[in-house]
Each structure stands twice: as C-alpha cells, then as structure tokens.
Design an enzyme around this catalytic site. Structure first.
Site, PDB file in Angstrom:
ATOM      1  N   LYS A  16      17.055  23.087 -14.301  1.00  0.00           N
ATOM      2  CA  LYS A  16      16.680  24.503 -14.206  1.00  0.00           C
ATOM      3  C   LYS A  16      17.212  25.106 -12.903  1.00  0.00           C
ATOM      4  O   LYS A  16      17.005  26.275 -12.616  1.00  0.00           O
ATOM      5  CB  LYS A  16      15.155  24.635 -14.226  1.00  0.00           C
ATOM      6  CG  LYS A  16      14.483  23.980 -15.413  1.00  0.00           C
ATOM      7  CD  LYS A  16      13.442  24.895 -16.028  1.00  0.00           C
ATOM      8  CE  LYS A  16      12.737  24.291 -17.225  1.00  0.00           C
ATOM      9  NZ  LYS A  16      13.627  23.935 -18.321  1.00  0.00           N
ATOM     10  N   LYS A  66      19.970  10.460  -5.425  1.00  0.00           N
ATOM     11  CA  LYS A  66      19.348  10.845  -4.152  1.00  0.00           C
ATOM     12  C   LYS A  66      19.587   9.823  -3.039  1.00  0.00           C
ATOM     13  O   LYS A  66      19.663  10.191  -1.874  1.00  0.00           O
ATOM     14  CB  LYS A  66      17.846  11.078  -4.346  1.00  0.00           C
ATOM     15  CG  LYS A  66      17.548  12.348  -5.145  1.00  0.00           C
ATOM     16  CD  LYS A  66      16.061  12.589  -5.277  1.00  0.00           C
ATOM     17  CE  LYS A  66      15.794  13.849  -6.080  1.00  0.00           C
ATOM     18  NZ  LYS A  66      14.364  14.175  -6.170  1.00  0.00           N
ATOM     19  N   ASP A 102      11.641  17.901  -1.165  1.00  0.00           N
ATOM     20  CA  ASP A 102      10.658  17.643  -2.231  1.00  0.00           C
ATOM     21  C   ASP A 102       9.228  17.675  -1.689  1.00  0.00           C
ATOM     22  O   ASP A 102       8.343  18.298  -2.275  1.00  0.00           O
ATOM     23  CB  ASP A 102      10.922  16.279  -2.886  1.00  0.00           C
ATOM     24  CG  ASP A 102      12.077  16.336  -3.885  1.00  0.00           C
ATOM     25  OD1 ASP A 102      12.394  17.447  -4.358  1.00  0.00           O
ATOM     26  OD2 ASP A 102      12.650  15.276  -4.191  1.00  0.00           O
ATOM     27  N   ALA A 128       5.007   5.055  -5.332  1.00  0.00           N
ATOM     28  CA  ALA A 128       5.625   4.811  -4.029  1.00  0.00           C
ATOM     29  C   ALA A 128       7.144   4.838  -4.159  1.00  0.00           C
ATOM     30  O   ALA A 128       7.847   4.124  -3.466  1.00  0.00           O
ATOM     31  CB  ALA A 128       5.141   3.476  -3.470  1.00  0.00           C
ATOM     32  N   ALA A 131       9.892  10.195  -4.611  1.00  0.00           N
ATOM     33  CA  ALA A 131       9.100  11.421  -4.482  1.00  0.00           C
ATOM     34  C   ALA A 131       7.909  11.203  -3.552  1.00  0.00           C
ATOM     35  O   ALA A 131       7.592  12.054  -2.711  1.00  0.00           O
ATOM     36  CB  ALA A 131       8.624  11.875  -5.864  1.00  0.00           C
ATOM     37  N   ARG A 152       1.647   0.519  -8.412  1.00  0.00           N
ATOM     38  CA  ARG A 152       1.625  -0.641  -9.317  1.00  0.00           C
ATOM     39  C   ARG A 152       2.118  -1.872  -8.565  1.00  0.00           C
ATOM     40  O   ARG A 152       1.512  -2.921  -8.616  1.00  0.00           O
ATOM     41  CB  ARG A 152       2.549  -0.298 -10.506  1.00  0.00           C
ATOM     42  CG  ARG A 152       2.517  -1.237 -11.648  1.00  0.00           C
ATOM     43  CD  ARG A 152       3.332  -0.663 -12.775  1.00  0.00           C
ATOM     44  NE  ARG A 152       4.723  -0.343 -12.366  1.00  0.00           N
ATOM     45  CZ  ARG A 152       5.635   0.146 -13.187  1.00  0.00           C
ATOM     46  NH1 ARG A 152       5.331   0.414 -14.448  1.00  0.00           N
ATOM     47  NH2 ARG A 152       6.851   0.392 -12.754  1.00  0.00           N
TER      48      ARG A 152
HETATM   49  P1  NDP Z   1      11.038   6.534  -8.683  1.00  0.00           P
HETATM   50  O1  NDP Z   1      11.736   5.910  -9.840  1.00  0.00           O
HETATM   51  O2  NDP Z   1      11.620   6.451  -7.332  1.00  0.00           O
HETATM   52  O3  NDP Z   1       9.548   5.893  -8.575  1.00  0.00           O
HETATM   53  C1  NDP Z   1       8.757   5.734  -9.708  1.00  0.00           C
HETATM   54  C2  NDP Z   1       7.336   5.361  -9.304  1.00  0.00           C
HETATM   55  O4  NDP Z   1       6.525   5.411 -10.475  1.00  0.00           O
HETATM   56  C3  NDP Z   1       7.182   3.959  -8.717  1.00  0.00           C
HETATM   57  O5  NDP Z   1       6.202   3.991  -7.722  1.00  0.00           O
HETATM   58  C4  NDP Z   1       6.713   3.143  -9.933  1.00  0.00           C
HETATM   59  O6  NDP Z   1       5.906   2.026  -9.576  1.00  0.00           O
HETATM   60  C5  NDP Z   1       5.833   4.158 -10.618  1.00  0.00           C
HETATM   61  N1  NDP Z   1       5.657   3.934 -12.066  1.00  0.00           N
HETATM   62  C6  NDP Z   1       6.570   4.070 -13.053  1.00  0.00           C
HETATM   63  N2  NDP Z   1       6.008   3.843 -14.253  1.00  0.00           N
HETATM   64  C7  NDP Z   1       4.704   3.545 -14.020  1.00  0.00           C
HETATM   65  C8  NDP Z   1       3.595   3.204 -14.860  1.00  0.00           C
HETATM   66  N3  NDP Z   1       3.713   3.121 -16.188  1.00  0.00           N
HETATM   67  N4  NDP Z   1       2.399   2.975 -14.255  1.00  0.00           N
HETATM   68  C9  NDP Z   1       2.262   3.049 -12.907  1.00  0.00           C
HETATM   69  N5  NDP Z   1       3.274   3.363 -12.064  1.00  0.00           N
HETATM   70  C10 NDP Z   1       4.480   3.601 -12.620  1.00  0.00           C
HETATM   71  O7  NDP Z   1      10.785   8.050  -9.123  1.00  0.00           O
HETATM   72  P2  NDP Z   1      10.630   9.315  -8.165  1.00  0.00           P
HETATM   73  O8  NDP Z   1       9.672   8.979  -7.088  1.00  0.00           O
HETATM   74  O9  NDP Z   1      11.961   9.843  -7.778  1.00  0.00           O
HETATM   75  O10 NDP Z   1      10.000  10.400  -9.162  1.00  0.00           O
HETATM   76  C11 NDP Z   1       8.671  10.274  -9.616  1.00  0.00           C
HETATM   77  C12 NDP Z   1       8.381  11.414 -10.573  1.00  0.00           C
HETATM   78  O11 NDP Z   1       8.377  12.658  -9.869  1.00  0.00           O
HETATM   79  C13 NDP Z   1       9.444  11.553 -11.673  1.00  0.00           C
HETATM   80  O12 NDP Z   1       8.757  11.686 -12.886  1.00  0.00           O
HETATM   81  C14 NDP Z   1      10.179  12.828 -11.332  1.00  0.00           C
HETATM   82  O13 NDP Z   1      10.575  13.504 -12.502  1.00  0.00           O
HETATM   83  C15 NDP Z   1       9.124  13.630 -10.582  1.00  0.00           C
HETATM   84  N6  NDP Z   1       9.694  14.557  -9.603  1.00  0.00           N
HETATM   85  C16 NDP Z   1       9.386  15.879  -9.694  1.00  0.00           C
HETATM   86  C17 NDP Z   1       9.902  16.782  -8.788  1.00  0.00           C
HETATM   87  C18 NDP Z   1       9.554  18.237  -8.904  1.00  0.00           C
HETATM   88  O14 NDP Z   1      10.219  19.052  -8.255  1.00  0.00           O
HETATM   89  N7  NDP Z   1       8.538  18.604  -9.644  1.00  0.00           N
HETATM   90  C19 NDP Z   1      10.785  16.357  -7.697  1.00  0.00           C
HETATM   91  C20 NDP Z   1      10.996  14.920  -7.642  1.00  0.00           C
HETATM   92  C21 NDP Z   1      10.486  14.072  -8.582  1.00  0.00           C
HETATM   93  P3  NDP Z   1       6.561   0.604  -9.162  1.00  0.00           P
HETATM   94  O15 NDP Z   1       6.948   0.730  -7.712  1.00  0.00           O
HETATM   95  O16 NDP Z   1       5.468  -0.369  -9.366  1.00  0.00           O
HETATM   96  O17 NDP Z   1       7.726   0.405 -10.078  1.00  0.00           O
END
Ligand code: NDP
Length: 273
Positions: A16, A66, A102, A128, A131, A152
C-alpha cells in the site's frame, strides 16, 4: 524536477506504500514519484544500486530484505542499529543512510491516534522478530512501568532483553509463564496471524486489557484480536495506523515535511469483525 522513491520487497503486489506516499505528496504539495519494485531474491543490492543510479532518492524496504538493507547501508541511524534491520533508505551522494521507523510508527499510533498512554503502563510484547526489535527502544523511551517480552523461542527474547538493557528493563518470558499476569497494553508482534495462527497466550492475560494491538493489518478480527475481544479488552486495533505512521516518518526524513495521517488511516481502516 520530480524526485523518485520506491518500496522494494518480494512479493510486492500487496503493498500500500505507493498509495500512502502518493497521498502524502498530494497533501503536502511535494513533487515526487513513488513506485513498487519486486526485488530479485538473489539480487537485492543490485536492484537498490540500479534504482539509485537512475536518480532514486530513497526507498522503503519490506520483507524479506530488511536485514540485507541494513547490511548494504553505509551509515546506520541509532534505531536501525538497535533493531539490526532497516525499513527506509536515503541516498545522498555515495552514502546510503538507513533508519527504522516501524517502532516509532507503532508508538505514534498507540499514543497519538488511539489515545493510550504507554508511560506508566504494564506492556506485553509478543514476538521477538524484526518488528519487536524495532519496537523495543521506542517503547522503553515512553517509560512503561513494566515491559514483558514473550516469545515462542525463549532464548531470542532473553538475548533481546540483554541487548536493550541500557535503555530500560525488558523482562523476557515464555508464554506459559504469563498465566495469572495482566497487562494494560498487549501487542502481537508475531507473524502468527499471517497464517491464521494464535501465539500460545493464556486468554486470562487479556482480561482488563485497555488495548490489544495486532501488527498484521487488513485481516479483520485475527485469532489474537478475537481472543482479546472475548476476554473483554477495551480497545482493539490492527497495524494499519502503524503502517501509515512509519510511512509518514520516512516521508518526513526524505522531504523535511511531516504529512497529516489521521484522514488516511480512517480511509484505510477496515472493520475488525
Ligand atoms: P519475523 O519473521 O522477524 O518474526 C516473527 C515472530 O513471530 C518471531 O518472534 C516468531 O517466534 C513469532 N511467531 C511466528 N509464528 C508464531 C506462532 N504460531 N506462535 C507464536 N509465535 C510465532 O517477523 P517480523 O517481526 O518482521 O513481523 C512480525 C509481524 O509484524 C508480521 O506479521 C508483519 O506483517 C507485521 N508487521 C507489520 C508492520 C506494520 O506496519 N503494521 C510493520 C512490520 C511488521 P520464534 O522466534 O519462536 O520463531
């Protein structure tokens, strides 16, 4: 002359950002062109250099680039350095500056648009990943009374709590240890909702919560927001406000003028049902 900007990601069809920056340009009278570029998975740096060599002035960077953008930068601002990731680049001469908006976008949405104070609040941040890393310092700067980081993979949360210790106390936690605790603000910064999943959060944690905030946007009532609604959370929000606020920060960084965001957020919001 029209200045050129772009967002780069892969895939990028859903973005977007061109619409958001187009709207900012119109409302502030800035002469810019903003496009979307699908960066090759094995050729991110080449795509950035090609855009810059063709006169590009700056880029937003989204998944999965990123971390590569962070590596590519010649100069990293403190927020990008702390997050270990960047979502915005600025080109000046032979320099590539990197920042990360962010976290400040998220904090601006919570405090300004949703009217919820982080100062003095008990805050729970889930996830963690990139984001969450971007959000920790801006959250700590607001001086919450407690900031718990649940993940997790517990070791990742513990490592982040250590890394951010100079900025304030972050309590690392597994999901199971959250039972019996209550928070004013709960932010889902996991990517679980993208797959329709729910972090293993005890439902009672959301009882009496003032704000349940889901970073994922445009998906309506995600499993996390539904859990919060059922637990009686006072306010629910998705990440559309964060998206617009981080874009406004990047726009201000590039153009020296900060656009109004409120009207655009209202137009982009979809009902959380
Ligand atoms: P990352 O891939 O870097 O991190 C993902 C995180 O989610 C990890 O901590 C992971 O845990 C955890 N996770 C994934 N699946 C599960 C589950 N089923 N149960 C518990 N924990 C889970 O992603 P980002 O940090 O870059 O992004 C996170 C979210 O934020 C995304 O959905 C993204 O779309 C959204 N976002 C939104 C923005 C906005 O402007 N609104 C900007 C940036 C991001 P583990 O470490 O254990 O794998």
């Amino acid at each position: 002359m029209t200045d050129r900007y772009a967002v780069i990601g892969n895939p990028i069809g859903h973005t977007k950002s061109p619409m958001i920056h187009g709207s900012f340009a119109q409302s502030t009278g800035q002469d810019i062109e903003y496009t979307a570029i699908e960066g090759p998975l094995d050729g991110f740096a080449g795509a950035v250099h090609a855009f810059r060599d063709a006169g590009g002035r700056g880029m937003n960077v989204t998944a999965p680039f990123k971390l590569q953008a962070f590596e590519l930068a010649t100069d990293r601002l403190e927020r990008a350095e702390l997050a270990g990731a960047t979502n915005a680049l600025k080109f000046e001469g032979d320099r590539i500056y990197a920042d990360n908006f962010d976290g400040v976008g998220l904090v601006a949405d919570i405090t300004r648009n949703l009217g919820v104070e982080i100062k003095g609040a008990c805050v729970l941040l889930l996830g963690a990943g990139g984001a969450a890393r971007g959000a920790l310092q801006p959250f700590l700067a607001q001086r919450p009374s407690v900031l718990v980081l649940a993940n997790r993979t517990l070791e990742t949360a513990v490592a982040l709590a250590d890394r951010f210790a100079p900025y304030g106390e972050v309590i690392a936690s597994g999901y199971g240890d959250l039972s019996g605790q209550h928070f004013d603000i709960v932010v889902n910064a996991t990517s679980a909702s993208l797959k329709g999943e729910l972090p293993p959060l005890p439902a009672e944690v959301l009882k009496g919560t003032k704000l349940a905030y889901e970073l994922v946007y445009g998906k309506g009532l995600t499993p996390f927001l539904r859990l919060a609604q059922n637990a009686g959370a006072a306010q629910l929000a998705d990440g559309v406000g964060m998206l617009v606020e981080q874009a406004a920060e990047a726009f201000a960084w590039w153009r020296g003028v900060r656009p109004d965001t409120r009207g655009l957020i209202d137009r982009m919001k979809i009902p959380l049902v």
